[in-house]
Write a protein that holds these residues in place. Structure first.
Motif, mmCIF file in Angstrom:
data_model
loop_
_atom_site.group_PDB
_atom_site.id
_atom_site.type_symbol
_atom_site.label_atom_id
_atom_site.label_comp_id
_atom_site.label_asym_id
_atom_site.label_seq_id
_atom_site.Cartn_x
_atom_site.Cartn_y
_atom_site.Cartn_z
ATOM 1 N N HIS A 208 0.918 -13.680 -2.895
ATOM 2 C CA HIS A 208 1.247 -12.676 -1.888
ATOM 3 C C HIS A 208 2.311 -13.254 -0.956
ATOM 4 O O HIS A 208 2.021 -14.122 -0.133
ATOM 5 N N GLU A 209 3.541 -12.814 -1.133
ATOM 6 C CA GLU A 209 4.655 -13.157 -0.238
ATOM 7 C C GLU A 209 4.868 -14.672 -0.086
ATOM 8 O O GLU A 209 5.272 -15.128 0.976
ATOM 9 N N ASN A 216 4.998 -9.305 -3.765
ATOM 10 C CA ASN A 216 3.768 -9.793 -4.392
ATOM 11 C C ASN A 216 3.966 -9.881 -5.910
ATOM 12 O O ASN A 216 4.802 -9.168 -6.477
ATOM 13 N N SER A 236 5.865 -7.860 -10.614
ATOM 14 C CA SER A 236 6.033 -8.025 -9.173
ATOM 15 C C SER A 236 6.484 -6.716 -8.545
ATOM 16 O O SER A 236 7.040 -5.842 -9.215
ATOM 17 N N SER A 239 5.187 -5.522 -1.364
ATOM 18 C CA SER A 239 3.813 -5.677 -0.895
ATOM 19 C C SER A 239 3.253 -4.391 -0.294
ATOM 20 O O SER A 239 2.031 -4.191 -0.294
ATOM 21 N N THR A 243 -0.392 -4.264 -4.830
ATOM 22 C CA THR A 243 -1.405 -5.291 -4.620
ATOM 23 C C THR A 243 -2.077 -5.511 -5.969
ATOM 24 O O THR A 243 -2.904 -4.690 -6.396
ATOM 25 N N GLU A 245 -4.457 -7.279 -7.454
ATOM 26 C CA GLU A 245 -5.904 -7.279 -7.683
ATOM 27 C C GLU A 245 -6.538 -5.920 -7.400
ATOM 28 O O GLU A 245 -7.694 -5.686 -7.776
ATOM 29 N N GLU A 246 -5.803 -5.023 -6.769
ATOM 30 C CA GLU A 246 -6.335 -3.697 -6.476
ATOM 31 C C GLU A 246 -5.766 -2.614 -7.390
ATOM 32 O O GLU A 246 -6.115 -1.441 -7.253
ATOM 33 N N THR A 247 -4.909 -3.010 -8.318
ATOM 34 C CA THR A 247 -4.312 -2.053 -9.249
ATOM 35 C C THR A 247 -5.229 -1.899 -10.462
ATOM 36 O O THR A 247 -5.427 -2.856 -11.213
#
Length: 269
Positions: A208-209, A216, A236, A239, A243, A245-247
């Motif tokens: 993350h960044e 991300n 990539s 941000s 995200t 892990e939330e996709t």
């Protein structure tokens, strides 16, 4: 006039000319597969696994032996793969292009997840992006092809680092150090090493960044025919909308896509 059914003719001289010829080729390949899996095996063992008479297995082995595909350990009487198989196998990597094999899969991922997909490999002390596909929503994103990026600050770089031996990793990081690219870049060696162990176990890396503010990324390893990490497949995006892990489905889809590329490179899985 039919050919005589000798051990030198059965597996290879009927290549597709008849049902018997196809069966012989199939059986010969099965023998090679058994030896590749077991390391070595005797005539009786091979016959039992194939469900054929030991005389049939013996003829197949004799034909393969004559062509250097297998050889027999004279002391133990068991057969193992021969140097001809090794020679053929070693010729495969030279004919395969990671970019060529991965290209269509990059396009699929970019279309599915609407973000930039990259393929990176290790070059000296950096990750270099060798191919890229852009999704519909990433048209204004930077072209990363040919760019060198630090290993410790990118998802692809961390995957490549995690695939190295401890000695090689030590050599690279000693030369490059861990310079901060953003306030979120990992600059602690112990923290980095801990994360690399986790990456190797999980099979993916998320940042993350760490390389650029507002960017991300997630990457997974691509393996070659030896099982070594040959590259990193990454996605990539900005941000504010990406995200990893939330996709939904992203991590598993990315892993499966990397396995497809790896299989094309000869990775047995």
């Amino acid at each position: 006039m039919e050919r005589s059914n000798t051990s030198r003719q059965v597996p290879f001289e009927h290549t597709g000319a008849s049902a018997g010829g196809v069966q012989s080729v199939d059986r010969a390949i099965t023998v090679l597969d058994i030896l590749a899996r077991a390391g070595s095996a005797g005539v009786i063992e091979i016959a039992r696994e194939m469900g054929v008479h030991k005389s049939t297995a013996s003829r197949l082995l004799a034909a393969l032996d004559a062509r250097g595909m297998v050889n027999q350990n004279r002391e133990r009487g068991k057969y193992q793969l021969g140097f001809t198989v090794l020679r053929l196998a070693n010729s495969i990597p030279r004919r395969l292009s990671l970019v060529k094999e991965a290209g269509p899969i990059l396009e699929e991922l970019a279309e599915r997840f609407q973000e930039t997909v990259n393929l990176a490999v290790l070059r000296s002390r950096y990750a270099v992006n060798v191919d890229q596909a852009m999704g519909p929503s990433s048209l204004a994103t930077t072209n990363w092809v040919g760019r060198l990026t630090p290993l410790h600050a990118t998802s692809s770089g961390k995957v490549l680092l995690a695939g190295l031996s401890a000695d090689r990793r030590e050599e690279i990081l000693r030369e490059t150090g861990l310079p901060a690219r953003t306030a979120k870049t990992v600059t602690s060696r112990s923290e980095l090493e801990k994360s690399l162990v986790e990456i190797a176990a999980a099979g993916y890396s998320i940042v993350h960044e760490e390389f650029e503010i507002g960017l991300n990324g997630i990457a997974v390893p691509v393996h070659d025919h030896t099982g070594s990490v040959a590259g990193a497949l990454s996605i990539s995006g900005p941000s504010f909308r990406f995200t990893p892990e939330e996709t939904p489905g992203l991590i598993e889809d990315l892993k499966q896509s990397a396995l497809r590329i790896s299989a094309r490179m000869g990775y047995p899985g």
